[in-house]
Write a protein that holds these residues in place. Structure first.
Motif, PDB file in Angstrom:
ATOM      1  N   ARG A 276      77.377  25.130  14.385  1.00  0.00           N
ATOM      2  CA  ARG A 276      77.665  24.962  12.906  1.00  0.00           C
ATOM      3  C   ARG A 276      77.793  23.912  12.465  1.00  0.00           C
ATOM      4  N   LYS A 277      78.636  22.914  13.226  1.00  0.00           N
ATOM      5  CA  LYS A 277      78.669  21.471  12.595  1.00  0.00           C
ATOM      6  C   LYS A 277      77.386  20.605  12.744  1.00  0.00           C
ATOM      7  N   ALA A 278      76.536  20.910  13.643  1.00  0.00           N
ATOM      8  CA  ALA A 278      75.245  20.253  13.904  1.00  0.00           C
ATOM      9  C   ALA A 278      74.129  20.869  12.708  1.00  0.00           C
ATOM     10  N   PHE A 279      73.916  22.213  13.117  1.00  0.00           N
ATOM     11  CA  PHE A 279      72.759  22.578  12.430  1.00  0.00           C
ATOM     12  C   PHE A 279      72.923  23.591  11.004  1.00  0.00           C
ATOM     13  N   ALA A 280      74.222  23.466  10.442  1.00  0.00           N
ATOM     14  CA  ALA A 280      74.357  24.075   9.210  1.00  0.00           C
ATOM     15  C   ALA A 280      74.067  22.952   8.289  1.00  0.00           C
ATOM     16  N   PHE A 281      73.847  21.719   8.829  1.00  0.00           N
ATOM     17  CA  PHE A 281      73.602  20.469   7.830  1.00  0.00           C
ATOM     18  C   PHE A 281      72.136  20.178   8.035  1.00  0.00           C
ATOM     19  N   GLN A 282      71.595  20.135   9.103  1.00  0.00           N
ATOM     20  CA  GLN A 282      70.143  19.891   9.328  1.00  0.00           C
ATOM     21  C   GLN A 282      69.590  20.645  10.329  1.00  0.00           C
ATOM     22  N   ASP A 283      68.477  21.346   9.894  1.00  0.00           N
ATOM     23  CA  ASP A 283      67.591  22.247  10.761  1.00  0.00           C
ATOM     24  C   ASP A 283      66.167  21.978  11.019  1.00  0.00           C
ATOM     25  N   SER A 284      65.843  20.962  10.571  1.00  0.00           N
ATOM     26  CA  SER A 284      64.314  20.607  10.445  1.00  0.00           C
ATOM     27  C   SER A 284      64.198  18.886  11.466  1.00  0.00           C
ATOM     28  N   PHE A 285      63.271  19.135  12.244  1.00  0.00           N
ATOM     29  CA  PHE A 285      62.968  18.035  12.907  1.00  0.00           C
ATOM     30  C   PHE A 285      61.454  17.743  13.506  1.00  0.00           C
ATOM     31  N   GLU A 286      61.240  16.621  13.638  1.00  0.00           N
ATOM     32  CA  GLU A 286      59.484  16.405  13.951  1.00  0.00           C
ATOM     33  C   GLU A 286      59.461  16.602  15.317  1.00  0.00           C
ATOM     34  N   SER A 287      60.486  16.468  16.332  1.00  0.00           N
ATOM     35  CA  SER A 287      60.290  16.882  17.678  1.00  0.00           C
ATOM     36  C   SER A 287      61.470  17.394  18.209  1.00  0.00           C
ATOM     37  N   LEU A 288      61.325  17.882  19.585  1.00  0.00           N
ATOM     38  CA  LEU A 288      62.865  18.248  20.097  1.00  0.00           C
ATOM     39  C   LEU A 288      63.615  16.966  20.593  1.00  0.00           C
ATOM     40  N   GLU A 289      62.856  16.158  21.033  1.00  0.00           N
ATOM     41  CA  GLU A 289      63.554  14.903  21.530  1.00  0.00           C
ATOM     42  C   GLU A 289      64.609  14.386  20.312  1.00  0.00           C
ATOM     43  N   GLU A 290      63.900  14.102  18.917  1.00  0.00           N
ATOM     44  CA  GLU A 290      64.812  13.918  17.726  1.00  0.00           C
ATOM     45  C   GLU A 290      65.650  14.952  17.701  1.00  0.00           C
ATOM     46  N   ALA A 291      65.623  16.014  17.498  1.00  0.00           N
ATOM     47  CA  ALA A 291      66.751  17.214  17.672  1.00  0.00           C
ATOM     48  C   ALA A 291      67.659  17.117  18.596  1.00  0.00           C
ATOM     49  N   ASN A 292      67.498  16.595  19.792  1.00  0.00           N
ATOM     50  CA  ASN A 292      68.513  16.249  20.971  1.00  0.00           C
ATOM     51  C   ASN A 292      69.163  15.061  20.441  1.00  0.00           C
ATOM     52  N   ASN A 293      68.647  13.996  20.136  1.00  0.00           N
ATOM     53  CA  ASN A 293      69.307  12.901  19.785  1.00  0.00           C
ATOM     54  C   ASN A 293      70.462  13.160  18.383  1.00  0.00           C
ATOM     55  N   TYR A 294      70.022  13.934  17.693  1.00  0.00           N
ATOM     56  CA  TYR A 294      70.784  14.401  16.445  1.00  0.00           C
ATOM     57  C   TYR A 294      72.128  14.983  17.100  1.00  0.00           C
ATOM     58  N   LEU A 295      71.704  15.938  17.851  1.00  0.00           N
ATOM     59  CA  LEU A 295      72.886  17.074  18.437  1.00  0.00           C
ATOM     60  C   LEU A 295      73.935  15.908  19.192  1.00  0.00           C
ATOM     61  N   HIS A 296      73.179  15.286  19.887  1.00  0.00           N
ATOM     62  CA  HIS A 296      74.291  14.197  20.565  1.00  0.00           C
ATOM     63  C   HIS A 296      75.131  13.216  20.035  1.00  0.00           C
ATOM     64  N   HIS A 297      74.406  12.689  18.792  1.00  0.00           N
ATOM     65  CA  HIS A 297      75.190  12.214  17.778  1.00  0.00           C
ATOM     66  C   HIS A 297      76.597  13.021  17.218  1.00  0.00           C
ATOM     67  N   VAL A 298      76.092  14.266  16.797  1.00  0.00           N
ATOM     68  CA  VAL A 298      77.143  15.168  16.240  1.00  0.00           C
ATOM     69  C   VAL A 298      78.332  15.432  17.313  1.00  0.00           C
ATOM     70  N   CYS A 299      77.814  15.624  18.635  1.00  0.00           N
ATOM     71  CA  CYS A 299      78.813  16.075  19.763  1.00  0.00           C
ATOM     72  C   CYS A 299      79.707  14.534  19.985  1.00  0.00           C
ATOM     73  N   MET A 300      79.271  13.471  19.720  1.00  0.00           N
ATOM     74  CA  MET A 300      80.123  12.259  19.985  1.00  0.00           C
ATOM     75  C   MET A 300      80.957  12.082  18.748  1.00  0.00           C
ATOM     76  N   ARG A 301      80.592  12.463  17.610  1.00  0.00           N
ATOM     77  CA  ARG A 301      81.462  12.366  16.487  1.00  0.00           C
ATOM     78  C   ARG A 301      82.463  13.538  16.609  1.00  0.00           C
ATOM     79  N   LEU A 302      82.175  14.520  16.850  1.00  0.00           N
ATOM     80  CA  LEU A 302      83.303  15.521  17.045  1.00  0.00           C
ATOM     81  C   LEU A 302      84.431  15.081  18.261  1.00  0.00           C
ATOM     82  N   ASN A 303      84.017  14.527  19.134  1.00  0.00           N
ATOM     83  CA  ASN A 303      84.796  13.936  20.491  1.00  0.00           C
ATOM     84  C   ASN A 303      85.650  12.663  20.018  1.00  0.00           C
ATOM     85  N   GLN A 304      85.386  12.210  18.758  1.00  0.00           N
ATOM     86  CA  GLN A 304      86.250  11.135  18.305  1.00  0.00           C
ATOM     87  C   GLN A 304      87.322  11.535  17.329  1.00  0.00           C
TER      88      GLN A 304
END
Length: 529
Positions: A276-304
């Motif tokens: 919900r925190k990741a893909f409720a705000f953005q769900d369109s990417f150019e590549s799977l690598e870009e989606a994974n980088n975005y997901l990693h950034h969201v997880c790091m933000r949640l862990n703070q």
């Protein structure tokens, strides 16, 4: 049914106003027998209250004295449901239990189906009675939950979650591998195309590498990549993929009971939160690598973010856990191994997708190593092909250099081949610009590119030949230009036998160049004659 206010009115008229039961019945329109019942009940309980000495008894009597009227119908005898009928219903429920054990959850009988079956057998029973009986038989004691206490670095939970996002404008479904530490609630997630063994293993390798160590115990539910089969009511046999991870990293593991998500409640909640925190705000990417980088950034933000119950962020808790981790080895080689036979199209089929290998291997068996994003094919312990992994279904990944022997025999098949369509756009452009109707010559160029040259070298040679006209672009002339460009411009004199042989070979290429372009060399320069 009278209500509490009516009960109060009846008792006050009798106790305070001294009216008779007949008068009260006439004024309240309540049956005299009902009035007598509540007056007698009140006087009886009041007498017991005066005689009671135990505090609990007095409290219960007071509550009974002032509570609203109740009509106890649950004690009525159920005359229709005999022991024989109950046994029939139990037999139906036993069939449902057997079906659940076989995985046939959607083919169970509902209470309505049981009712209709009894009716067909001329059993005099209503649907409500069947429903009530089924519920009483299946009634279970409510489960109590025990709050866990966790040590740093001890337990981490894993689960999959489904995510639907757009990659390159196309909506697709991906699998999200989610890790959550039980002690610090540290969360991390990775996206994969499928729930395959290699994805399961690579997710663990990435997570442990990022944590800087390995948790002592991993917790899983009954996912297919972790549980090979059920060997008893409460016993599961782990998959080879999980056993290999456990052996390599040294962690223990355990499985949850069936349909007991609360036994890994941290990660169950994490899947929903991260998705919900990741893909409720953005769900369109150019590549799977870009989606994974975005997901990693969201997880790091949640862990703070701070945790309310100990005022520590998961990131801070992780620093407490790190000294307690198991030793971290080199990243695990997360790959699935299989042996496949090459079909008539010189391809091997992996997860319904075709991948090409050299055409001389048709009918042979090759060993395939499948990673999450690529595959390697081996024959006689030699790598013969490498492809990017296709994530769709019934797709073809063909490399034109794998079909050189066949194309030499059937050059007419080149123009309409899938291999040409999937070739590098620069190679396709060379074909359409210079080699239409010269397929054999183009096939020789591809062979030369595979064995002796790079694409930039060939492009540079073509640019030089274009200066004299497009008709000069042939494979033989490209080879000559490549050989010429590889010659050192200011080479020192060579005296040894080996270096002299190299020099003679270069001289032959230069003479070929002179013959092709009608040039002669003067010192280190070339002039046209």
């Amino acid at each position: 049914m009278i209500i509490l206010m009516q009960k109060q009115d009846i008792l006050l008229k009798y106790l305070r106003e001294g009216k008779s039961q007949r008068e009260i019945a006439r004024e309240t329109s309540v049956d005299r027998k009902t009035i007598r019942k509540y007056i007698n009940d009140y006087e009886e309980k009041l007498k017991k209250l005066q005689e009671a000495h135990h505090e609990v008894d007095r409290g219960e009597l007071i509550q009974e004295l002032v509570e609203a009227p109740k009509y106890r119908v649950n004690n009525r005898k159920k005359r229709v449901v005999t022991d024989e009928i109950k046994q029939m219903i139990r037999d139906h429920l036993k069939e449902n239990e057997n079906k659940r054990s076989q995985g046939l959850h959607k083919q169970q009988k509902k209470p309505m189906d049981i009712f209709e079956s009894l009716q067909a057998g001329c059993i005099p029973i209503s649907y409500s009675t069947v429903l009530r009986t089924v519920r009483s038989i299946e009634k279970k004691a409510k489960e109590a939950y025990i709050k866990g206490s966790y040590m740093p670095g001890d337990i981490c939970e894993f689960d999959w979650g489904e995510v639907k996002i757009k990659i390159g404008g196309k909506r697709r479904t991906f699998q999200m591998a989610v890790f959550t530490s039980a002690y610090g609630n540290y969360r991390m997630a990775y996206l994969f195309a499928k729930q395959k063994t290699e994805c399961f293993q690579e997710a663990h390798a990435k997570f442990f590498q990022e944590m800087g160590g390995v948790y002592h115990t991993m917790v899983y539910d009954n996912m297919r990549v972790a549980v090979k089969r059920f060997v008893g009511p409460n016993e599961k046999e782990p998959t080879d993929g999980l056993l290999k991870l456990s052996i390599y990293y040294g962690f223990a593991f355990r499985f949850c009971n069936t349909r007991r998500g609360n036994e890994k409640g941290h990660v169950e909640r994490s899947v929903d939160v991260i998705r919900r925190k990741a893909f409720a705000f953005q769900d369109s990417f150019e590549s799977l690598e870009e989606a994974n980088n975005y997901l990693h950034h969201v997880c790091m933000r949640l862990n703070q973010r701070e945790r309310s119950y100990n005022d520590q962020t998961p990131a801070v808790s992780l620093e407490t856990e790190r000294p307690c981790f198991l030793h971290l080895s080199e990243p695990f080689d997360a790959a699935r191994y299989t042996t496949l036979r090459v079909d008539k199209y010189a391809t091997v089929v992996i997860d319904q997708n075709h991948y090409s290998v050299p055409d001389h291997l048709v009918g042979e068996q090759v060993q395939v190593k499948i990673y999450t994003n690529r595959i390697h094919c081996f024959y006689n312990e030699q790598k013969v092909a490498e492809h990017q992994l296709l994530t769709g279904g019934h797709e073809w990944g063909l490399q034109i250099e794998h079909y050189l022997e066949t194309l030499r025999k059937k050059p007419g098949a080149l123009a309409g081949s899938t291999a040409l369509q999937q070739a590098d756009p620069k190679i396709r452009n060379i074909y359409t610009t210079y080699y239409i109707s010269h397929e054999r010559d183009f096939i020789e160029l591809i062979h030369y590119l595979k064995e002796n040259a790079t694409l930039p070298e060939i492009e540079q040679s073509i640019q030089e030949l274009r200066q004299m006209g497009p008709k000069h672009v042939t494979t033989d002339k490209i080879k000559a230009i490549c050989a010429k460009n590889r010659m050192p411009k200011d080479a020192p004199p060579l005296t040894s036998e080996e270096t002299q042989t190299i020099t003679n070979q270069a001289e032959r290429h230069l003479r070929l160049y002179d013959e092709l372009f009608n040039t002669k060399r003067v010192g280190q320069q070339e002039v046209c004659v």
